[in-house]
Design an enzyme around this catalytic site. Sequence first.
Site: not given
Length: 379
Positions: A41, A43, A46, A63, A171
Amino acid sequence: MTAMRAAVLHAGGEPLVVEDVELDPPRAGEVLVRVAAAGVCHSDLHLADGHLGGGRWPIVLGHEGAGVVEAVGPGVARPAPGDRVAFCFVPACGTCGACAAGRSNLCETAAAHAWAGTLLDGTSRLRLADGSPLKHFNFVSCFAERCVVPVASAVPIPAALELWEAALLGCGVVTAVGAVRNAARVAVGERVCVIGCGGVGLQIVAAAQLAGAARIIAVERDPDKRERALARGATHAVDPAREDPVRTVLAAAPGGVDHAFEAVGRPETIRMAWDVLRPGATAVVVGIAPAGVEVAVPALELLSEKGLKGSYYGSSNPALALTMVAELVAGGRLPAGDVVSHITDLEGIEEAFGRLRRGEGARTLAVVDAGLAGPVPQP
């Protein structure tokens, strides 16, 4: 203590390194899960690129995933060893101010420990081979062969759902379905614009179609993602590299759309979501922008009662939402697996990060244990 392989981020901006690490057994209120597969993902990227702030490494990322429970800590009755679970990265406490207000996706207790890189007791179960501590990412850290998570982060899934597909739910699907149902409350016959059709944006398209939207306009540069959006129910696909996206959207939805969803996390696309709204409508931002990024909108246009809001992890109870979307996917009412554009393993996650940086592909699925994951269709 369990020895295993994991993809470790030693510092922001450095590549992931797949290496041997140590995992301590679960403590009270925790479970040990053998990971079948994990979604890659934005995220994760990042944090890897340092966009969420420093001091959060060394860490094991990941995650969004699924697996099989191998052991449980004291006080855990369910799930039990052998149960198949998907990961929820906000194990809500149920007692903080946000939880008491019905906003368990914003749980203050979970947020504090997530930012610290620990489990709910303030400690880590992960260590490097030399014994030095590793941080957890959002309680899950499933870019690894196994993980120890809070019991609230291990959500049982229907038997009909293959683990590779369940790995995509925790997610992207929860975030997208919740943004449509809870943050925007899209109604039958309404007009929707989705800006950015990666892993989350494609799920928003599918959720809007499930909600009965009459017109779904997908804005995306990548031609493969535009085709995927159309296959998922988008009625229009706009290439912002070849045409003025705002003008084109407004031509397809005269007067503006009822809901705009931004799934990129950039000031220019957030502003685009604002610009395509009809008076009285609201843009919902689910894309994550780097720390320090600001967005400007014309103050005079606030008189038209247009609105701009964020939506985090589905704007509801994430564990209940994960159970709900798992049932929808298992029942064939909501597509999930067709967002997968690339399949890899732990060693290929760094390459998947490169694709995310370049805007290539939709979702990469990292198969960690092929025997558990089930037969994965080729993209």
